[in-house]
Design a protein around this motif. Structure first.
Motif, PDB file in Angstrom:
ATOM      1  N   PHE A 277      36.702  33.713  71.344  1.00 42.82           N
ATOM      2  CA  PHE A 277      36.801  32.369  71.913  1.00 42.82           C
ATOM      3  C   PHE A 277      35.696  31.492  71.339  1.00 42.82           C
ATOM      4  O   PHE A 277      35.922  30.380  70.863  1.00 42.82           O
ATOM      5  CB  PHE A 277      36.697  32.472  73.446  1.00 42.82           C
ATOM      6  N   ARG A 278      34.508  32.040  71.351  1.00 44.66           N
ATOM      7  CA  ARG A 278      33.355  31.290  70.873  1.00 44.66           C
ATOM      8  C   ARG A 278      33.406  31.066  69.356  1.00 44.66           C
ATOM      9  O   ARG A 278      33.172  29.962  68.863  1.00 44.66           O
ATOM     10  CB  ARG A 278      32.085  32.047  71.262  1.00 44.66           C
ATOM     11  N   HIS A 279      33.741  32.110  68.635  1.00 43.28           N
ATOM     12  CA  HIS A 279      33.880  31.982  67.177  1.00 43.28           C
ATOM     13  C   HIS A 279      34.881  30.893  66.806  1.00 43.28           C
ATOM     14  O   HIS A 279      34.660  30.097  65.905  1.00 43.28           O
ATOM     15  CB  HIS A 279      34.382  33.305  66.575  1.00 43.28           C
ATOM     16  N   ASN A 280      35.998  30.900  67.497  1.00 44.22           N
ATOM     17  CA  ASN A 280      37.072  29.960  67.186  1.00 44.22           C
ATOM     18  C   ASN A 280      36.608  28.511  67.317  1.00 44.22           C
ATOM     19  O   ASN A 280      37.109  27.615  66.637  1.00 44.22           O
ATOM     20  CB  ASN A 280      38.267  30.231  68.113  1.00 44.22           C
TER      21      ASN A 280
ATOM     22  N   ASP B 244      24.925  21.393  69.175  1.00 46.86           N
ATOM     23  CA  ASP B 244      23.655  21.836  69.755  1.00 46.86           C
ATOM     24  C   ASP B 244      23.678  23.315  70.109  1.00 46.86           C
ATOM     25  O   ASP B 244      22.626  23.947  70.214  1.00 46.86           O
ATOM     26  CB  ASP B 244      23.352  21.038  71.041  1.00 46.86           C
ATOM     27  N   TRP B 245      24.856  23.844  70.357  1.00 44.27           N
ATOM     28  CA  TRP B 245      24.967  25.230  70.828  1.00 44.27           C
ATOM     29  C   TRP B 245      25.581  26.147  69.778  1.00 44.27           C
ATOM     30  O   TRP B 245      25.842  27.325  70.037  1.00 44.27           O
ATOM     31  CB  TRP B 245      25.787  25.279  72.120  1.00 44.27           C
ATOM     32  N   LYS B 246      25.773  25.578  68.590  1.00 42.84           N
ATOM     33  CA  LYS B 246      26.458  26.320  67.531  1.00 42.84           C
ATOM     34  C   LYS B 246      25.770  27.645  67.208  1.00 42.84           C
ATOM     35  O   LYS B 246      26.426  28.664  66.990  1.00 42.84           O
ATOM     36  CB  LYS B 246      26.503  25.442  66.279  1.00 42.84           C
ATOM     37  N   HIS B 247      24.457  27.625  67.185  1.00 44.34           N
ATOM     38  CA  HIS B 247      23.721  28.832  66.787  1.00 44.34           C
ATOM     39  C   HIS B 247      23.086  29.554  67.966  1.00 44.34           C
ATOM     40  O   HIS B 247      22.279  30.465  67.782  1.00 44.34           O
ATOM     41  CB  HIS B 247      22.651  28.474  65.755  1.00 44.34           C
ATOM     42  N   ALA B 248      23.446  29.149  69.158  1.00 43.92           N
ATOM     43  CA  ALA B 248      22.890  29.809  70.342  1.00 43.92           C
ATOM     44  C   ALA B 248      23.424  31.232  70.440  1.00 43.92           C
ATOM     45  O   ALA B 248      24.474  31.564  69.887  1.00 43.92           O
ATOM     46  CB  ALA B 248      23.266  29.028  71.603  1.00 43.92           C
ATOM     47  N   ALA B 249      22.681  32.063  71.159  1.00 44.63           N
ATOM     48  CA  ALA B 249      23.146  33.435  71.378  1.00 44.63           C
ATOM     49  C   ALA B 249      24.428  33.411  72.200  1.00 44.63           C
ATOM     50  O   ALA B 249      24.667  32.484  72.972  1.00 44.63           O
ATOM     51  CB  ALA B 249      22.072  34.223  72.121  1.00 44.63           C
ATOM     52  N   PHE B 250      25.231  34.432  72.012  1.00 44.50           N
ATOM     53  CA  PHE B 250      26.472  34.512  72.780  1.00 44.50           C
ATOM     54  C   PHE B 250      26.197  34.507  74.275  1.00 44.50           C
ATOM     55  O   PHE B 250      26.895  33.879  75.048  1.00 44.50           O
ATOM     56  CB  PHE B 250      27.235  35.795  72.414  1.00 44.50           C
TER      57      PHE B 250
ATOM     58  N   LEU C  76      29.561  26.762  76.177  1.00 40.73           N
ATOM     59  CA  LEU C  76      30.503  27.799  75.734  1.00 40.73           C
ATOM     60  C   LEU C  76      30.314  29.086  76.524  1.00 40.73           C
ATOM     61  O   LEU C  76      31.282  29.741  76.911  1.00 40.73           O
ATOM     62  CB  LEU C  76      30.345  28.061  74.226  1.00 40.73           C
ATOM     63  N   TYR C  77      29.053  29.411  76.767  1.00 42.57           N
ATOM     64  CA  TYR C  77      28.809  30.567  77.624  1.00 42.57           C
ATOM     65  C   TYR C  77      29.344  30.301  79.028  1.00 42.57           C
ATOM     66  O   TYR C  77      29.943  31.176  79.664  1.00 42.57           O
ATOM     67  CB  TYR C  77      27.315  30.897  77.685  1.00 42.57           C
ATOM     68  N   LEU C  78      29.160  29.072  79.507  1.00 43.25           N
ATOM     69  CA  LEU C  78      29.626  28.742  80.860  1.00 43.25           C
ATOM     70  C   LEU C  78      31.147  28.829  80.980  1.00 43.25           C
ATOM     71  O   LEU C  78      31.660  29.151  82.058  1.00 43.25           O
ATOM     72  CB  LEU C  78      29.135  27.348  81.257  1.00 43.25           C
ATOM     73  N   CYS C  79      31.863  28.569  79.894  1.00 40.19           N
ATOM     74  CA  CYS C  79      33.323  28.746  79.948  1.00 40.19           C
ATOM     75  C   CYS C  79      33.658  30.169  80.374  1.00 40.19           C
ATOM     76  O   CYS C  79      34.588  30.413  81.139  1.00 40.19           O
ATOM     77  CB  CYS C  79      33.956  28.462  78.585  1.00 40.19           C
TER      78      CYS C  79
END
Length: 359
Positions: A150-153, A207-213, A230-233
DNA sequence: CGTCCACGTCTAC
DNA sequence: TAGACCTGGACGG
């Protein structure tokens, strides 16, 4: 009912409640449903379920009582469901088929046991089903069951026009990237991440592109910051899944009030709301952000003034009352904020709490 | 009685 | 970017 977590809970509910049950006979479709009739003619079958975003699949597999005696491998079909605005599954007895049940699976007659019915119930009939099809091709990976993909996409496709010059609140409803996120989840996600709903989606997500999963724990073990949208999703969906206290879709969640209590922002009369470009209401706190549509909130200008007055009047005293007043004035200037015209019964508890606070 | 609103897509101009 | 597709609850007159 149905955003990603509800679809997932439905699949858990089915796998749990229907485990060990043997189904039989034809699958009954209501006369009024425009969805396809399901031709499935085997003596006995079992049912399992899986979910992906806002879709759910049922698998029907032919059941053969004695292992190893069948000449052919068991027949199998899948039924792909989208729940629309009101779809859900309910297990019932034959005598208590729920109103608006549009697809029914019957358990086999079995001496002692009474026949049970697995119902697809959908009072508004926006729900759809299709037989033997793959997951929707225009829908992305599931933030619940496939969070990493999901995050990669999303982060791998940020240059796509879907993210450019668009409000983050609108992008969050794009099922090609946010499969399973709906109107209440987007409000809760943005509220927790403290992102203005009409901020530019591309800027926000970069801003969150390189954040940890997953949020990284601080050195002293303190709770990590959980403002990564993205993590919150993923994480907020997980919270909803835990609310039900098991898989009991019937008594858990929406019907015992725990869901309403869990919501912090969506349909909360203390929050602001605006309509997005698709005329969907976004609930939020603080600044709306720069990409508010010009025509946001001009739907019911006549009642607005009266409602605003009512709200101020009822806000009696205290910090919240003053805050509220400021909010209504500033949004009046922008001509773009909507004050909730009615309070949802869902938020009765909020108002009660507030009453206690101001007393 | 009537209007508005709702956890979502779809497709037609 | 409207509408269409639906039922029903809250609220207004």
């Amino acid at each position: 009912m149905p955003e990603g977590p509800e679809l997932h809970l439905s699949s858990l509910f089915i796998n749990d409640s229907v485990k060990g049950l043997i189904f039989s006979g034809e699958i009954h479709k209501s006369d009024v449903s425009k969805n396809p009739t399901i031709k499935w003619d085997v003596p006995f079958y079992t049912i399992t379920a899986e979910s992906r975003g806002k879709e759910m699949k049922l698998w029907l597999e032919e059941y053969t009582p004695k292992e190893g005696t069948q000449a052919m491998p068991p027949q199998k079909i899948s039924i792909l469901f989208r729940f629309g605005m009101s779809g859900c599954f309910k297990l019932s007895s034959v005598d208590e088929i729920p109103k608006h049940s549009h697809l029914r699976f019957f358990t086999a007659k079995n001496n002692a046991d009474t026949i049970q019915v697995l119902n697809f119930v959908d009072f508004r009939r926006f729900g759809k089903w299709e037989v033997n099809v793959d997951w929707g091709s225009d829908r992305g990976p599931c933030p619940i069951t496939d969070y990493e993909n999901f995050r990669h996409n999303i982060v791998n496709n940020l240059e796509n026009p879907a993210f450019k010059n668009k409000a983050i609140c609108e992008v969050l409803l794009n099922q090609k990237y946010f499969n399973g996120i709906g109107n209440y989840l987007r409000a809760e996600i943005l509220f927790r991440s403290k992102i203005a709903p009409f901020d530019d989606a591309y800027n926000v997500l970069c801003d969150w592109k390189h954040a940890a999963f997953y949020p990284i724990k601080t050195e002293n073990g303190a709770a990590p910051s959980n403002q990564d949208p993205l993590y919150l999703c993923h994480a907020i969906c997980s919270e909803v899944l835990k609310l039900s206290g098991g898989y009991d879709v019937e008594t858990g969640l929406k019907e015992n009030g725990s869901f309403e209590k869990w919501l912090q922002c969506y349909q909360n009369p203390h929050m602001k709301s605006l309509t997005d470009r698709n005329k969907r209401t976004i609930w939020f706190d603080g600044e709306p952000g720069p990409l508010v549509p010009n025509d946001s909130n001009i739907r019911r200008p006549k009642t607005k003034r009266r409602i605003v007055e009512n709200v101020v009047e009822k806000s009696v005293t205290g910090v919240k009352a003053r805050k509220r007043n400021v909010v209504t004035e500033s949004t009046e200037l922008q001509a773009s904020s909507r004050i909730p015209t009615r309070r949802s019964p869902r938020f009765a508890h909020v108002l009660e709490l507030k009453g206690e606070q101001t007393l």
